[in-house]
Design an enzyme around this catalytic site. Structure first.
Site, mmCIF file in Angstrom:
data_model
loop_
_atom_site.group_PDB
_atom_site.id
_atom_site.type_symbol
_atom_site.label_atom_id
_atom_site.label_comp_id
_atom_site.label_asym_id
_atom_site.label_seq_id
_atom_site.Cartn_x
_atom_site.Cartn_y
_atom_site.Cartn_z
ATOM 1 N N GLN A 79 0.835 -1.222 0.000
ATOM 2 C CA GLN A 79 0.000 0.000 0.000
ATOM 3 C C GLN A 79 0.862 1.262 0.000
ATOM 4 O O GLN A 79 0.556 2.235 -0.697
ATOM 5 C CB GLN A 79 -0.905 0.073 1.246
ATOM 6 C CG GLN A 79 -1.437 -1.238 1.749
ATOM 7 C CD GLN A 79 -2.726 -1.671 1.110
ATOM 8 O OE1 GLN A 79 -3.055 -1.221 0.015
ATOM 9 N NE2 GLN A 79 -3.446 -2.550 1.772
ATOM 10 N N ASP A 103 -10.224 -2.662 -0.307
ATOM 11 C CA ASP A 103 -9.891 -2.888 1.103
ATOM 12 C C ASP A 103 -9.653 -1.577 1.861
ATOM 13 O O ASP A 103 -9.742 -1.538 3.073
ATOM 14 C CB ASP A 103 -8.677 -3.821 1.217
ATOM 15 C CG ASP A 103 -7.501 -3.338 0.385
ATOM 16 O OD1 ASP A 103 -6.862 -2.362 0.784
ATOM 17 O OD2 ASP A 103 -7.230 -3.933 -0.679
ATOM 18 N N GLU A 123 -14.446 1.051 -6.886
ATOM 19 C CA GLU A 123 -14.241 -0.387 -6.631
ATOM 20 C C GLU A 123 -15.467 -1.119 -7.168
ATOM 21 O O GLU A 123 -16.597 -0.707 -6.931
ATOM 22 C CB GLU A 123 -14.064 -0.609 -5.116
ATOM 23 C CG GLU A 123 -14.339 -2.021 -4.605
ATOM 24 C CD GLU A 123 -13.388 -3.082 -5.155
ATOM 25 O OE1 GLU A 123 -12.174 -2.900 -5.081
ATOM 26 O OE2 GLU A 123 -13.891 -4.118 -5.670
ATOM 27 N N GLY A 155 -14.267 0.207 -12.874
ATOM 28 C CA GLY A 155 -13.306 1.287 -13.058
ATOM 29 C C GLY A 155 -13.161 1.717 -14.510
ATOM 30 O O GLY A 155 -12.873 2.884 -14.794
ATOM 31 N N ASP A 173 -5.132 -0.050 -8.049
ATOM 32 C CA ASP A 173 -4.827 -1.149 -7.118
ATOM 33 C C ASP A 173 -5.722 -2.318 -7.500
ATOM 34 O O ASP A 173 -6.765 -2.552 -6.896
ATOM 35 C CB ASP A 173 -5.102 -0.687 -5.689
ATOM 36 C CG ASP A 173 -4.870 -1.798 -4.685
ATOM 37 O OD1 ASP A 173 -4.225 -2.809 -5.027
ATOM 38 O OD2 ASP A 173 -5.353 -1.665 -3.541
ATOM 39 N N SER A 174 -5.301 -3.034 -8.532
ATOM 40 C CA SER A 174 -6.201 -4.047 -9.091
ATOM 41 C C SER A 174 -5.777 -5.452 -8.677
ATOM 42 O O SER A 174 -4.633 -5.673 -8.273
ATOM 43 C CB SER A 174 -6.183 -3.963 -10.620
ATOM 44 O OG SER A 174 -4.993 -4.516 -11.103
ATOM 45 N N SER A 175 -6.703 -6.367 -8.819
ATOM 46 C CA SER A 175 -6.353 -7.774 -8.694
ATOM 47 C C SER A 175 -5.707 -8.216 -10.017
ATOM 48 O O SER A 175 -5.469 -7.408 -10.909
ATOM 49 C CB SER A 175 -7.595 -8.600 -8.321
ATOM 50 O OG SER A 175 -8.778 -7.973 -8.767
ATOM 51 N N ASP A 176 -5.425 -9.506 -10.154
ATOM 52 C CA ASP A 176 -4.690 -9.997 -11.333
ATOM 53 C C ASP A 176 -5.571 -10.000 -12.587
ATOM 54 O O ASP A 176 -6.803 -9.992 -12.488
ATOM 55 C CB ASP A 176 -4.181 -11.423 -11.056
ATOM 56 C CG ASP A 176 -3.153 -11.425 -9.931
ATOM 57 O OD1 ASP A 176 -2.277 -10.549 -9.945
ATOM 58 O OD2 ASP A 176 -3.253 -12.290 -9.044
ATOM 59 N N TYR A 242 2.872 -12.315 -1.759
ATOM 60 C CA TYR A 242 2.498 -12.301 -3.177
ATOM 61 C C TYR A 242 3.366 -13.318 -3.919
ATOM 62 O O TYR A 242 4.509 -13.554 -3.522
ATOM 63 C CB TYR A 242 2.678 -10.902 -3.787
ATOM 64 C CG TYR A 242 1.598 -9.910 -3.389
ATOM 65 C CD1 TYR A 242 0.379 -10.352 -2.880
ATOM 66 C CD2 TYR A 242 1.786 -8.551 -3.522
ATOM 67 C CE1 TYR A 242 -0.610 -9.444 -2.518
ATOM 68 C CE2 TYR A 242 0.798 -7.644 -3.163
ATOM 69 C CZ TYR A 242 -0.394 -8.103 -2.658
ATOM 70 O OH TYR A 242 -1.368 -7.214 -2.299
HETATM 71 N N1 SAM Z 1 -3.150 -5.444 -3.553
HETATM 72 C C1 SAM Z 1 -3.871 -6.473 -4.171
HETATM 73 C C2 SAM Z 1 -3.049 -7.388 -5.037
HETATM 74 O O1 SAM Z 1 -2.204 -6.909 -5.805
HETATM 75 O O2 SAM Z 1 -3.243 -8.589 -4.928
HETATM 76 C C3 SAM Z 1 -5.070 -5.959 -4.830
HETATM 77 C C4 SAM Z 1 -6.044 -5.562 -3.768
HETATM 78 S S1 SAM Z 1 -7.538 -4.859 -4.169
HETATM 79 C C5 SAM Z 1 -8.486 -5.740 -2.973
HETATM 80 C C6 SAM Z 1 -8.051 -5.323 -5.785
HETATM 81 C C7 SAM Z 1 -9.477 -4.887 -6.014
HETATM 82 O O3 SAM Z 1 -9.692 -4.571 -7.393
HETATM 83 C C8 SAM Z 1 -10.513 -5.921 -5.641
HETATM 84 O O4 SAM Z 1 -11.244 -5.467 -4.533
HETATM 85 C C9 SAM Z 1 -11.385 -6.046 -6.896
HETATM 86 O O5 SAM Z 1 -12.755 -6.206 -6.609
HETATM 87 C C10 SAM Z 1 -11.087 -4.735 -7.601
HETATM 88 N N2 SAM Z 1 -11.389 -4.737 -9.036
HETATM 89 C C11 SAM Z 1 -11.167 -5.735 -9.921
HETATM 90 N N3 SAM Z 1 -11.593 -5.380 -11.132
HETATM 91 C C12 SAM Z 1 -12.090 -4.117 -11.041
HETATM 92 C C13 SAM Z 1 -12.675 -3.221 -11.964
HETATM 93 N N4 SAM Z 1 -12.844 -3.552 -13.251
HETATM 94 N N5 SAM Z 1 -13.065 -2.006 -11.510
HETATM 95 C C14 SAM Z 1 -12.906 -1.660 -10.212
HETATM 96 N N6 SAM Z 1 -12.368 -2.480 -9.288
HETATM 97 C C15 SAM Z 1 -11.955 -3.696 -9.689
#
Ligand code: SAM
Length: 254
Positions: A79, A103, A123, A155, A173-176, A242
Site C-alpha cells: 500500500q 480494502d 471499486e 473502473g 490497485d487491481s487484482s490480477d 504475493y
Molecule cells: N493489492 C492487491 C493485489 O495486488 O493482490 C489488490 C487488492 S484490491 C483488494 C483489488 C481490487 O480490485 C478488488 O477489490 C477487486 O474487486 C477490484 N477490481 C477488480 N476489477 C475491477 C474493476 N474492473 N473495476 C474496479 N475495481 C476492480
C-alpha cells in the site's frame, strides 16, 4: 479433486490439510501456502469468491478467487509503495483517483498527503469494502477520511465518464488480469487514464512480478510508451505473500 483442494473450501489444500494453498494458472507449478487457524468469512459476490481467514503467522488474510490480496503482516509494503511513489513524485497532488483498492489500504496512505483535497475511489465489488470494514479495521480506516468519495462500479466505465484533465494522480490497485480486473491491464484503459490526468499528472498501477509475468509487463510497458509522453518506469517492492515474493508498479507521467 484435480487442483488438490478439499470440499470444505475449494482453497484449503488436501495435500497440506489445514493450509491455504494459492493455486492459479498465473503461476503454474507453484503454490505458496499459509497455515489456517480459522476461516472467518466465505462469500460469493456478483464478481468473485471472497474469503477471510486467520493465519498462524501473517494475521488475517483477504483472498479473492483463491488469490491472496493482503495479509495484516505485510500489506504495508504494498500500500505504501503504490501510493507514495506517485504522490511523492509530483508537487502538491490535489485530486487523486483510486481504481480497485476496495480494502481501503491505498486510501489510508493517500490520506497521509496533506495537499490532497479530493480522493475518489471506484471499486467494482461492494462485498470487498464491507468485508474489509468488518475484518480489517486498520486497513479500511482509509474510508474514514472525509476527503474520500466511494463509487461502486467498474473502473473502466468510471474513467470513461471522467472529464479530461481531472486528476493529478491515478492509482490502480487491481487484482490480477483474470476476472473483473482483466480490462485494467489493456491499452484502452491506459488511454482513458492518460485522458483523465491533468498535464504533468502521474499514474501508478499494480504491474505484477518480473519472475512470473514478464510477458504481461512487456505488453504494459509497450502500451505505456505509446501513450505517456513523460516518464515510463517499472518499480517494485517485496511482499512475501504475493507470488514470487515481489510485486511491481508501472509508474508513468503525462
Ligand atoms: N493489492 C492487491 C493485489 O495486488 O493482490 C489488490 C487488492 S484490491 C483488494 C483489488 C481490487 O480490485 C478488488 O477489490 C477487486 O474487486 C477490484 N477490481 C477488480 N476489477 C475491477 C474493476 N474492473 N473495476 C474496479 N475495481 C476492480
Amino acid at each position: 479433486n484435480d487442483n488438490g483442494c478439499t470440499n470444505e473450501s475449494p482453497y484449503i489444500s488436501s495435500v497440506l490439510p489445514g493450509w491455504f494453498s494459492e493455486i492459479s494458472p498465473l503461476w503454474p507449478g507453484e503454490a505458496h501456502s499459509l497455515k489456517v487457524e480459522k476461516i472467518l468469512f466465505q462469500g460469493k459476490s456478483d464478481y468473485q469468491n471472497v474469503m477471510v481467514f486467520q493465519s498462524s503467522t501473517y494475521g488475517k488474510v483477504l483472498v479473492l478467487d483463491g488469490v491472496i490480496q493482503l495479509t495484516e503482516r505485510d500489506e504495508c509494503a504494498y500500500q505504501e509503495m503504490i501510493a507514495h511513489l506517485p504522490l511523492c513524485s509530483i508537487p502538491n497532488p490535489k485530486k487523486v483517483l483510486v481504481i480497485g483498492g476496495g480494502d481501503g489500504g491505498v486510501l489510508r496512505e493517500v490520506s497521509r498527503h496533506s495537499s490532497v483535497e479530493q480522493i475518489d475511489i471506484c471499486e467494482i465489488d461492494k462485498m470487498v469494502v464491507e468485508v474489509s470494514k468488518q475484518f480489517f479495521p486498520d486497513v479500511a480506516v482509509g474510508y474514514e477520511d472525509p476527503r474520500v468519495n466511494l463509487h461502486i462500479g467498474d473502473g473502466v466505465a468510471f474513467l470513461k465518464n471522467v472529464a479530461a484533465g481531472t486528476y493529478d494522480a491515478v492509482i490502480v490497485d487491481s487484482s490480477d488480469p483474470i476476472g473483473p480486473a482483466q480490462e485494467l491491464f489493456e491499452k484502452p484503459f491506459f488511454d482513458s487514464i492518460a485522458r483523465a490526468l491533468h498535464p504533468g499528472g502521474v499514474v501508478s498501477t499494480q504491474a505484477e512480478s518480473i519472475w512470473l509475468h514478464m510477458h504481461i509487463i512487456e505488453e504494459i510497458v509497450a502500451n505505456c510508451r505509446q501513450i505517456f509522453k513523460g516518464s515510463v518506469n517499472y518499480a517494485w517492492t517485496t511482499v512475501p505473500t504475493y507470488p514470487s515474493g515481489m510485486i511491481g508498479f508501472m509508474l508513468c507521467s503525462t
